[in-house]
Design an enzyme around this catalytic site. Structure first.
Site, PDB file in Angstrom:
ATOM      1  N   PRO A 135       8.785  49.974  56.315  1.00 35.18           N
ATOM      2  CA  PRO A 135       9.019  49.077  57.460  1.00 35.18           C
ATOM      3  C   PRO A 135       7.749  48.313  57.851  1.00 35.18           C
ATOM      4  O   PRO A 135       7.819  47.163  58.248  1.00 35.18           O
ATOM      5  CB  PRO A 135       9.448  50.042  58.569  1.00 35.18           C
ATOM      6  N   GLY A 138       5.077  45.420  53.000  1.00 41.08           N
ATOM      7  CA  GLY A 138       5.859  45.005  51.841  1.00 41.08           C
ATOM      8  C   GLY A 138       4.930  44.636  50.712  1.00 41.08           C
ATOM      9  O   GLY A 138       4.514  45.485  49.927  1.00 41.08           O
ATOM     10  N   THR A 165      16.111  49.506  45.771  1.00 39.45           N
ATOM     11  CA  THR A 165      17.268  49.088  44.968  1.00 39.45           C
ATOM     12  C   THR A 165      17.882  50.300  44.256  1.00 39.45           C
ATOM     13  O   THR A 165      17.153  51.062  43.618  1.00 39.45           O
ATOM     14  CB  THR A 165      16.849  48.020  43.940  1.00 39.45           C
ATOM     15  N   ASP A 256       3.811  44.914  35.348  1.00 37.11           N
ATOM     16  CA  ASP A 256       3.659  44.134  34.118  1.00 37.11           C
ATOM     17  C   ASP A 256       4.947  44.151  33.303  1.00 37.11           C
ATOM     18  O   ASP A 256       5.263  43.211  32.572  1.00 37.11           O
ATOM     19  CB  ASP A 256       2.514  44.691  33.253  1.00 37.11           C
ATOM     20  N   LEU A 357      28.227  20.032  43.140  1.00 38.94           N
ATOM     21  CA  LEU A 357      29.679  20.194  43.213  1.00 38.94           C
ATOM     22  C   LEU A 357      30.260  19.686  44.526  1.00 38.94           C
ATOM     23  O   LEU A 357      31.467  19.794  44.756  1.00 38.94           O
ATOM     24  CB  LEU A 357      30.055  21.665  43.008  1.00 38.94           C
ATOM     25  N   GLY A 358      29.399  19.166  45.385  1.00 32.27           N
ATOM     26  CA  GLY A 358      29.881  18.636  46.657  1.00 32.27           C
ATOM     27  C   GLY A 358      30.521  19.740  47.475  1.00 32.27           C
ATOM     28  O   GLY A 358      30.076  20.889  47.425  1.00 32.27           O
ATOM     29  N   GLU A 382      10.004  42.569  43.636  1.00 30.52           N
ATOM     30  CA  GLU A 382       8.949  42.761  42.618  1.00 30.52           C
ATOM     31  C   GLU A 382       7.815  41.748  42.780  1.00 30.52           C
ATOM     32  O   GLU A 382       7.206  41.314  41.817  1.00 30.52           O
ATOM     33  CB  GLU A 382       9.535  42.675  41.196  1.00 30.52           C
TER      34      GLU A 382
END
Lengths: 405, 364
Positions: A135, A138, A165, A256, A357-358, A382
């Site tokens: 928290p 990061g 994740t 890496d 695509l509007g 990452e």
């Protein structure tokens, strides 16, 4: 010799991944975007069984002397592109050792690799995960507040991790594990940061919540709390001694391998969007006339060509980063270049696809809007765009993190 | 199997060209830009590199090396890193000789290739670009019409390098629905070579507008026997060269800005320690590599015998835009100093701008 082609047997295998993406992932792509926090069990179990049959290994492992598969990282990014073309959220939800496995492969001893990764080739579906972010920190992973204290023959871990994740899947299912970054000596700064393997079922490890997200909704992103969580001494990856010279290079080495994979994920999503737009334009009798002077091209053609160029650049940079890793060369600079370029390029490509695509691009009847949401994470996790630029800048300027921050 | 490693031979060639660029081109680049002339000594010394002779068949006095677009991309990048105007001048004869080497009939090869085997610099050129804002390779205004067993050429070309000195110019023209190339001797009646052009950059490179008015050429002046598909390849080879050249110019600018930013202090510290500058440099570094990889990849397709039309087009479009961005950023990193002609970055910005405008600056 410069070469841009995979071996025929790899090309053949990639076709299998392409079929999986097209026939198994795309049909359920929308469903598991809408039904966030539910798991496509049938798909996951099928994929688990298939990957065990194929005997293909985990991403992120370095070249082994005499080991057969020498282009392992290249192979991983190629398959990643195929699967994320199918669906990035479903790809991330797949049962495998994931980023945790990459960390074990990059920093673990041969014995640790055997112990933690071998179970991923048998039995029921399993997940590995990596817990870095907290928290309070990061990108600044040197500021990690989670502690690991030695107590007899155990490490005692305390702290809260977020944005992990597949964290819930790893914590909840037997055989899974979470690689946790923690400090063994706060006064040592980044040199005190070590990583620890915390297996499923370890008491004191709790999934506190699962996040609601902009995209990649088929994948869980968990908050994990470690409260006097005890693991044996040999669950530390790399050396337990604090080496102020070396800093946290051991744990950083994981990136890496993982940054080219994230770049490949971005590219898969970007290619999905590009393929869709190409077909869409063709169906609407708009062709892209390559070779013409830009003056003669329509705005749509110019946009499309720009998307295609950027995707291609991202892929070449990503291949290079993975190729270097396979060749046993130091690739931090190139991995960050690939990640920075791919993350941003695909964020822009998918946003442009929605635009092209509007009003249809905005509609959930097509997956394009989903790809725009899915793509964005690749410019964040990452290492954000900015963190990767910082790493690139330090490398090209020869500056330490103290000199340029 | 995917690899980004040049062969040993490529690496050696790259290093020798890089050394030449560093020792012979860089030191005179500013004077060449200001004065507009290429020192004769450079053209003499370039012979040692064998920029053309290396690939001429042994029967024409060359070394008979296999041509490779990837190798070519590496070479032109290094030369362009030294100086683009000088590079374009030195590479100009290849614009004429390589198409003949690749597509020429036996008699065309016999007649022209031997000229380039000697140690002296032999000027030759190609005329592709036309003075139109919407110039396009696919729809050339210059036309070639077959009449009574002859070709009749009409049109205007611009940015033809070394047109005055060149004995022969390879002129691209529309012939029916195809693009074809024609070997035009300088003395051809109806061929008019105008005064030297004045360009924003590439000021050391002599370029001219040429006008063809009912130029009559024999049937065998057309390059090759069935050149239709071949010309597409030539176009790709020129685009790959432009992309690689862009990487060279951009790399020069990136390196200069990087080194400057580490020296120049502001607010008590080198400006490179500020993220605003450091991030610009990081992005420049990515773009330089991107341009090179695109050129290599398109060149690799050519080396496999493909026409690489799309790949080389994408590489060229990307690289021309990226080179402008990188060189512009280099000027920006130097701030006011970047605008002053004491530093080379403004020169590189002017030179890089030419890459988007020009289609036949070199060939791999």
């Amino acid at each position: 010799m410069i070469d841009f082609e995979f071996e025929p047997q790899v090309v053949e295998r990639l076709q299998i991944y392409r079929n999986v993406a097209e026939q198994m992932m795309r049909p359920i792509s929308r469903e598991y975007d809408e039904r966030e926090h539910e798991k496509p069990w049938q798909f996951l179990e099928t994929m688990w069984a298939a990957s065990n049959l194929s005997g293909e290994g985990q991403p992120g492992s370095r070249k082994q002397s005499g080991g057969g598969n020498e282009a392992r990282n290249l192979y991983t990014i190629a398959t990643t592109e195929e699967l994320t073309w199918g669906d990035a959220g479903l790809f991330l939800a797949l049962p495998n050792a994931g980023l945790g496995g990459a960390a074990v492969a990059a920093a673990g001893t041969p014995e640790q690799k055997q112990r933690f990764l071998a179970p991923f080739r048998e039995g029921k579906p399993k997940w590995g995960a990596m817990a870095i972010t907290e928290p309070g920190c990061g990108s600044d992973s040197a500021a990690i507040a989670t502690t690991a204290a030695r107590d007899g023959d155990q490490w005692v871990i305390n702290g809260t991790k977020i944005f992990c994740t597949s964290g819930a899947m790893a914590a909840d299912h037997p055989g899974g594990f979470i690689v946790v970054w923690a400090t063994v000596d706060k006064s040592a700064g980044r040199a005190g940061i070590k990583s620890f393997v915390v297996p499923h079922g370890t008491s004191g490890m709790t999934v506190a919540r699962v996040e609601n997200k902009l995209g990649i909704r088929a994948s869980d992103t968990a908050m994990i709390v470690f409260d006097n969580c005890r693991v044996p001494l040999d669950h530390i990856l790399g050396k337990p001694e604090v080496n102020r010279e070396r800093g946290f290079k051991d744990v950083m080495a994981t990136f890496d391998a993982t940054r080219p994979i994230v770049a490949a994920m971005a590219i898969g999503v970007g290619r999905a969007a590009l393929d869709f737009v190409r077909d869409f334009l063709r169906d609407h009798k708009v062709s892209v006339r390559y070779g013409l002077s830009p003056h003669r091209l329509t705005a749509v053609e110019r946009d499309f060509i720009e998307m295609e160029m950027n995707l291609k650049v991202a892929r070449l940079l990503t291949w290079r980063a993975a190729w270097m890793l396979d060749a046993g060369r130091h690739n931090s600079l190139e991995a960050s270049m690939a990640k920075a370029k791919a993350g941003l390029a695909v964020t822009q490509i998918t946003q442009k696809a929605v635009e092209m695509l509007g009003p249809l691009g905005y509609s959930r009847q097509f997956l394009v809007e989903k790809w725009m949401r899915d793509a964005k994470i690749n410019d964040i996790f990452e290492g954000t765009q900015q963190i990767n630029l910082l790493i690139i800048a330090r490398r090209i300027l020869g500056y330490s993190s103290r000199e340029l921050n | 199997m995917i690899s980004f490693d040049p062969t040993e031979e490529q690496q050696m060639m790259r290093e020798s060209v890089a050394g030449f660029a560093r020792d012979e081109l860089r030191p005179v680049a500013r004077a060449v830009d200001e004065g507009g002339t290429i020192p004769a000594s450079v053209a003499e010394k370039v012979a040692q590199l064998g920029l053309l002779r290396t690939w001429l068949p042994e029967q024409y006095g060359g070394d008979g090396a296999d041509r490779s677009a990837v190798t070519g991309a590496m070479i032109v990048e290094e030369l362009a890193w030294g100086d683009l105007a000088l590079a374009a001048h030195l590479l100009s004869p290849r614009l004429f000789a390589f198409p003949i080497l690749e597509l020429g009939t036996a008699s065309q090869r016999d007649r022209f290739l031997g000229h380039f085997a000697g140690s002296g610099f032999i000027a030759a050129s190609a005329a592709l670009t036309e003075p139109r804002f919407d110039f396009d390779l696919a729809s050339l205004s210059t036309r070639a019409v077959a009449k009574h067993g002859e070709w009749l050429l009409d049109g205007v070309k611009c940015f033809v390098p070394l047109a005055r000195e060149a004995e022969f110019i390879l002129v691209y023209a529309g012939a029916g629905s195809e693009v074809a190339a024609f070997i035009v001797p300088r003395e051809t009646p109806g061929l008019e070579i105008s005064e030297r052009e004045k360009n924003m950059g590439l000021k050391g490179l002599a370029t001219h507008e040429i006008t063809l008015t009912a130029c009559r050429l024999p049937a065998e002046a057309r390059l090759g026997s069935d050149a239709a598909s071949g010309v597409v390849r030539l176009t790709s080879e020129m685009r790959v060269a432009t992309a690689a050249i862009a990487a060279g110019v951009a790399r020069a600018a990136f390196e200069y800005a990087r080194d400057y930013a580490k020296e120049r202090k502001a607010f008590g510290a080198p400006i490179a320690t500020k993220q605003a500058i450091a991030f610009m440099l990081a992005e420049m570094a990515i773009e330089v590599d991107a341009m090179r990889l695109l050129a290599w990849e398109a060149g690799w397709h050519l080396d496999r015998g493909e026409d690489a039309a799309i790949e080389s087009y994408l590489a060229k479009q990307y690289a021309a835009a990226a080179a402008l961005k990188v060189t512009d950023n280099a000027v920006q990193v130097l701030g006011g100093h970047g605008y002053i002609r004491e530093h080379p970055v403004e020169l590189w910005l002017r030179n890089a701008r030419g890459l988007a405008a020009l289609d036949a600056i070199a060939i791999v």
